[in-house]
Design an enzyme around this catalytic site. Structure first.
Site, short mmCIF file in Angstrom:
data_model
loop_
_atom_site.label_atom_id
_atom_site.label_comp_id
_atom_site.label_asym_id
_atom_site.label_seq_id
_atom_site.Cartn_x
_atom_site.Cartn_y
_atom_site.Cartn_z
CB SER A 207 4.69 2.25 2.01
OG SER A 207 4.51 3.00 0.84
CD GLU A 330 -2.92 0.59 1.20
OE1 GLU A 330 -2.26 1.62 1.48
OE2 GLU A 330 -2.67 -0.52 1.69
CG HIS A 431 -0.21 4.28 1.90
ND1 HIS A 431 -0.07 2.96 1.55
CD2 HIS A 431 1.04 4.81 1.89
CE1 HIS A 431 1.22 2.70 1.34
NE2 HIS A 431 1.91 3.81 1.54
#
Length: 527
Positions: A207, A330, A431
């Site tokens: 990330s 995600e 995610h």
């Protein structure tokens, strides 16, 4: 100063190995056969006049510093998306790192060649998280792969990624990146004493941590500090211009009820007040302007001379092997946690598209129509989630891969695996869901429901393959699992060969063909 003979050996003591560093000796502790040191300072506390300045070396200490407990974590507004142990305390003595050394790499039994080093940058939208999170424990990676693992704690949010240099010339942009560079310099100077090879360092992150990886791959300052990179779900185009950063900085002053003439008060304000205002700002910006963040790396003309994605496309990224990829779903996690960080509703996505069109001269209504044609369900939540996923993560990762593969070995993946419970909850491969598979750490999330409907055995197999590929890349620069798993060929822009990580791994050419056709090669960011 520590002598070369001191750095080549570690003293074996009953409680754990004692290792010399450039600032003093540190005692680790045993976690099974793995030695672990927590919160070794790589820089001095960033208090007072140092608050908005680059890191400086830590003061030397006499005797042996015990490194059993986590130190202060970077000041932040705790959110439900990032599980952090409630016993951890926030503070500005937060520039430290953790080290895990594999069996027989330090102490009396040390032997063999220096081990590969993996340096981890945690995620958290540039405003959350810490290297103290249990999911980032490096013991299993170190033991499984015979590597030295380093986890870096660094400044985030207002103190790390809010550029206040427009308010006062003495404030430095990109402080979080400066911290990470200081940590890499510490690794270069010290990791040999922990059994690591300073000439074989893999920088990896997820990330915003992966966004830092891609940014640092284009920074002249990092040449030679790391030799391979892994970027997991990098928001590679989320980089701010100085003009935009200046507007955010001005709003921060307003939230603190300070006038421009009171800018220097930021140095002395209580940290709680800074964090509280930053929390409001971090939510406010993406709510008003979906797809944008208040805090992110900034093109400062120095550490980042240009937008990183532009440097990639100009062939100016560092020559090194790269693994890069995203997760299939995600955006689903942001919907689940009702986080404003990503737009997950049709209305928010439409606002994002309007802002993109307004901010990019090449994004005509016709181009926007071409992009949206790839999302027939855009008026529904699932279409909005797909668009948000691709704008923030999928396409930026592909643009980086296309550019970097022109001069350096590159591999791309898509993490598709999800347990039955995550599929039932409509999270899928959301995610950050790949993190326990990379580190081999399951059950570290608060009230982890991952296996409520079973699937642990298969998840263990997926994790084993994933860890072996990451470890092989760190050791040999090729992500081969070395266990009969599917061969993973390098990425080429013409074929876009991608590994799909699932119950059974598959290699597919250009699995996102329709997206490439719609988005094209022009990188679109949120500057």
């Amino acid at each position: 100063m520590t002598t070369q003979s001191e750095t080549d050996t570690a003293e074996q003591v009953e409680d754990g190995p004692v290792v010399p560093t450039t600032a003093g000796r540190v005692r680790g502790h045993w976690d099974g056969p793995v030695a672990v040191w927590r919160s070794i300072p790589y820089a001095a506390p960033v208090t007072g006049a140092k608050r908005f300045r680059p890191p400086t070396p830590p003061e030397r200490w006499d005797g042996v510093r015990d490194c059993a407990l986590f130190g202060e974590i970077a000041p932040q507004t705790m959110g439900n998306m990032v599980p952090v142990d409630s016993v951890l305390k926030m503070g500005e003595d937060c520039l430290w790192l953790n080290v895990w050394s594999p069996p027989n790499s330090v102490g009396e039994q040390a032997g063999g060649e220096p081990r590969p080093v993996m340096v981890w940058l945690h995620g958290g939208a540039y405003c959350l998280g810490t290297a103290a999170q249990a999911i980032y424990d490096g013991r299993k990676l170190a033991e499984t792969g015979d590597v030295v693992v380093v986890g870096v704690n660094y400044r985030i949010g207002a103190l790390g990624f809010l550029d206040l240099s427009s308010l006062f010339h003495g404030f430095t942009p990109n402080l979080g990146l400066h911290d990470q560079i200081a940590a890499l310099e510490w690794v270069r100077d010290n990791i040999a004493a922990f059994g690591g090879d300073p000439g074989n360092v893999t920088l990896f992150g997820e990330s915003s941590g992966a966004g830092c990886v891609t940014a640092l791959m284009t920074s002249p300052r990092t040449s030679g500090l790391f030799h391979k990179a892994i970027a997991q779900s990098p928001p590679a185009t989320t980089v701010l211009s100085q003009e935009r950063a200046a507007g955010v900085a001005q709003r921060y002053l307003e939230l603190l009820e300070l006038s421009p003439a009171q800018t220097m008060d930021l140095i002395d304000l209580p940290i709680d007040r800074l964090v509280q205002a930053a929390g409001v700002l971090m939510d406010e910006v993406p709510m008003k302007e979906p797809g944008r963040l208040a805090a992110a790396p900034v093109v400062d003309g120095d550490l980042l001379p240009e937008y990183p994605i532009h440097r990639f496309q100009l062939g100016r990224s560092h020559r090194m092997p790269l693994m890069i990829g995203t997760n299939k779903d995600e955006a689903s996690l942001f919907r689940l946690f009702k986080s404003p960080i990503m737009p997950v509703t049709p209305d928010a996505v439409n606002v994002m598209l309007h802002d993109v069109a307004a901010g990019h001269p090449g994004m005509s209504p016709e181009r926007i129509a071409e992009i949206t044609s790839a999302y027939p369900d855009l008026a529904k939540t699932r279409g909005a989630l797909a668009m948000s996923t691709d704008a923030a993560f999928r396409m930026p990762a592909h643009w980086v891969a296309d550019a970097h593969a022109r001069h350096s070995p590159t591999w791309t993946y898509r993490f598709d695996y999800a347990t039955p419970m995550l599929r039932a909850a409509r999270v899928g491969a959301g995610h950050a869901t790949e993190l326990p598979y990379v580190f081999g750490n399951f059950g570290t999330l608060n009230h982890d429901p991952t296996f409520w409907l079973g699937g642990r055995k298969v998840a263990g197999e997926v994790s084993g393959r994933t860890m072996r590929r990451w470890l092989a890349f760190a050791a040999h620069s090729v992500p081969a699992a070395l266990d009969g798993s599917k061969h993973w060929p390098p990425y080429q822009p013409a074929s876009r060969t991608t590994l799909l990580i699932d119950t059974i791994d598959r290699v597919v050419d250009n699995p996102d063909r329709d997206l490439h056709a719609a988005w094209g090669d022009q990188a679109v960011g949120f500057s």
